[in-house]
Motif scaffolding. Structure first.
Motif, PDB file in Angstrom:
ATOM      1  N   ARG A   6      49.046  -9.433  29.309  1.00 14.81           N
ATOM      2  CA  ARG A   6      50.299  -9.332  30.043  1.00 14.81           C
ATOM      3  C   ARG A   6      50.355 -10.477  31.040  1.00 14.81           C
ATOM      4  O   ARG A   6      49.567 -10.530  31.976  1.00 14.81           O
ATOM      5  CB  ARG A   6      50.403  -7.992  30.774  1.00 14.81           C
ATOM      6  N   VAL A  43      57.117  -8.892  31.239  1.00 10.41           N
ATOM      7  CA  VAL A  43      57.765  -8.756  32.547  1.00 10.41           C
ATOM      8  C   VAL A  43      59.041  -9.573  32.659  1.00 10.41           C
ATOM      9  O   VAL A  43      59.651  -9.617  33.729  1.00 10.41           O
ATOM     10  CB  VAL A  43      56.789  -9.127  33.688  1.00 10.41           C
ATOM     11  N   ASP A  61      60.833  -4.074  25.775  1.00 14.73           N
ATOM     12  CA  ASP A  61      59.387  -3.905  25.778  1.00 14.73           C
ATOM     13  C   ASP A  61      59.082  -2.413  25.787  1.00 14.73           C
ATOM     14  O   ASP A  61      59.860  -1.619  26.331  1.00 14.73           O
ATOM     15  CB  ASP A  61      58.750  -4.582  26.995  1.00 14.73           C
ATOM     16  N   SER A  63      56.616  -1.067  27.363  1.00 14.50           N
ATOM     17  CA  SER A  63      56.056  -0.690  28.660  1.00 14.50           C
ATOM     18  C   SER A  63      57.153  -0.451  29.696  1.00 14.50           C
ATOM     19  O   SER A  63      57.903  -1.373  30.045  1.00 14.50           O
ATOM     20  CB  SER A  63      55.109  -1.787  29.162  1.00 14.50           C
ATOM     21  N   GLU A  64      57.226   0.767  30.194  1.00 13.25           N
ATOM     22  CA  GLU A  64      58.205   1.071  31.239  1.00 13.25           C
ATOM     23  C   GLU A  64      57.902   0.297  32.514  1.00 13.25           C
ATOM     24  O   GLU A  64      58.818  -0.143  33.214  1.00 13.25           O
ATOM     25  CB  GLU A  64      58.211   2.573  31.519  1.00 13.25           C
ATOM     26  N   ASP A  65      56.616   0.108  32.828  1.00 11.77           N
ATOM     27  CA  ASP A  65      56.243  -0.644  34.032  1.00 11.77           C
ATOM     28  C   ASP A  65      56.700  -2.094  33.933  1.00 11.77           C
ATOM     29  O   ASP A  65      57.196  -2.670  34.911  1.00 11.77           O
ATOM     30  CB  ASP A  65      54.725  -0.584  34.232  1.00 11.77           C
ATOM     31  N   ALA A  66      56.515  -2.695  32.754  1.00  8.09           N
ATOM     32  CA  ALA A  66      56.921  -4.088  32.568  1.00  8.09           C
ATOM     33  C   ALA A  66      58.432  -4.235  32.713  1.00  8.09           C
ATOM     34  O   ALA A  66      58.922  -5.178  33.360  1.00  8.09           O
ATOM     35  CB  ALA A  66      56.461  -4.596  31.204  1.00  8.09           C
ATOM     36  N   GLU A  68      60.484  -2.246  34.336  1.00  8.07           N
ATOM     37  CA  GLU A  68      60.852  -2.020  35.741  1.00  8.07           C
ATOM     38  C   GLU A  68      60.628  -3.285  36.567  1.00  8.07           C
ATOM     39  O   GLU A  68      61.467  -3.663  37.394  1.00  8.07           O
ATOM     40  CB  GLU A  68      60.039  -0.863  36.318  1.00  8.07           C
ATOM     41  N   TYR A  69      59.484  -3.951  36.322  1.00 11.48           N
ATOM     42  CA  TYR A  69      59.196  -5.204  37.020  1.00 11.48           C
ATOM     43  C   TYR A  69      60.262  -6.248  36.674  1.00 11.48           C
ATOM     44  O   TYR A  69      60.774  -6.948  37.563  1.00 11.48           O
ATOM     45  CB  TYR A  69      57.806  -5.696  36.619  1.00 11.48           C
ATOM     46  N   GLU A  72      63.556  -5.826  38.445  1.00 12.95           N
ATOM     47  CA  GLU A  72      63.506  -6.151  39.865  1.00 12.95           C
ATOM     48  C   GLU A  72      63.350  -7.650  40.107  1.00 12.95           C
ATOM     49  O   GLU A  72      63.947  -8.214  41.020  1.00 12.95           O
ATOM     50  CB  GLU A  72      62.350  -5.401  40.523  1.00 12.95           C
ATOM     51  N   ARG A  73      62.547  -8.298  39.258  1.00 15.84           N
ATOM     52  CA  ARG A  73      62.186  -9.701  39.507  1.00 15.84           C
ATOM     53  C   ARG A  73      63.203 -10.695  38.949  1.00 15.84           C
ATOM     54  O   ARG A  73      63.447 -11.742  39.544  1.00 15.84           O
ATOM     55  CB  ARG A  73      60.803  -9.971  38.884  1.00 15.84           C
ATOM     56  N   VAL A  83      63.785  -0.496  27.714  1.00 17.41           N
ATOM     57  CA  VAL A  83      62.547   0.048  27.154  1.00 17.41           C
ATOM     58  C   VAL A  83      62.810   0.407  25.694  1.00 17.41           C
ATOM     59  O   VAL A  83      63.720   1.189  25.394  1.00 17.41           O
ATOM     60  CB  VAL A  83      62.080   1.299  27.929  1.00 17.41           C
TER      61      VAL A  83
END
Length: 240
Positions: A6, A43, A61, A63-66, A68-69, A72-73, A83
């Protein structure tokens, strides 16, 4: 050996980022003013790069975390992050002009389902740009524990031609001097990877160390595929 899976540009040395971003720079001419899908976008840095010239970019992607990042970014009026599973894309047929998917296919246990989905969501005149590590022979037991398979060039091309009528093969590699390549071949015990001070010797043979690599130090070209570290394919005419 570590296998970073990642890439987060804000937390990764510029040379590593350049190796990954080069593929998006290569894809950019096909994406100008187009509707683009970036599968396994991570990301979102590559999706954001393409969004500077594309008409619309959707990054997906698992990955929910990816995701979300990414939301935001990287923000833009023509940029969206979703997702989604690469083998079950939540889009209608003929939705996108271009699908980009870099360093993805080797992670998937069901490559056929994935490629069928890519072909389905592409418009008839669409383009699929894909990359994967280059292996001297195809193996379903690669050293990288995150990979299900790694392809030799002809096997990778054969797979893609099952889903696309036209496949143009390219290779990505770092530009290295002949002296540097000879030093690598002589290092049969892999000491340069394990001893940091030896890696710095690359400056003495005319090649920047990984930390200093830029986009200009990486090429994607049709020639010298035997030296390619990653295979890159441009696929057109998707089969229904």
């Amino acid at each position: 050996m570590s296998y970073p899976e990642r890439i987060v540009p804000d937390e990764t040395e510029p040379g590593i980022v350049a190796l990954h971003l080069k593929r998006y720079a290569f894809a950019e001419p096909w994406c100008r003013s187009k509707d683009v899908l970036d599968v396994a976008c991570g990301v979102g840095y590559g999706s954001a790069f393409l969004g500077e010239t594309a008409g619309r970019v959707v990054g997906v992607d698992l990955s929910e975390d990816a995701i979300e990042y990414a939301r935001e970014r990287y923000r833009g009026a023509n940029l969206e992050f979703v997702v989604a599973d690469a083998t079950a894309l939540p889009f209608d047929a003929d939705t996108f002009d271009v699908v980009c998917s870099f360093e993805t296919i080797e992670h998937l246990p069901d490559r056929d389902a994935y490629l069928a989905e890519v072909s389905r969501v592409l418009r008839p005149a669409g383009t699929y740009l894909v990359s994967t590590p280059s292996s001297p022979r195809t193996t379903d037991r690669p050293e990288n524990p995150f990979h299900h398979v790694e392809y030799e060039r002809s096997d990778f091309e054969t797979l893609l031609r099952r889903f696309f009528d036209s496949v143009d093969m390219y290779g990505q590699r770092r530009l290295q001097t002949l002296r540097h390549r000879l030093l690598q071949r002589a290092d049969i015990f892999g000491l340069r990877r394990r001893l940091g001070f030896l890696r710095r010797a690359s400056r003495l043979v005319g090649t920047p160390p990984m930390a200093g690599v830029t986009l200009d130090d990486v090429v994607i070209e049709r020639e010298r595929l035997d030296r390619a570290q990653e295979l890159v394919a441009v696929c057109t005419a998707p089969r229904a």
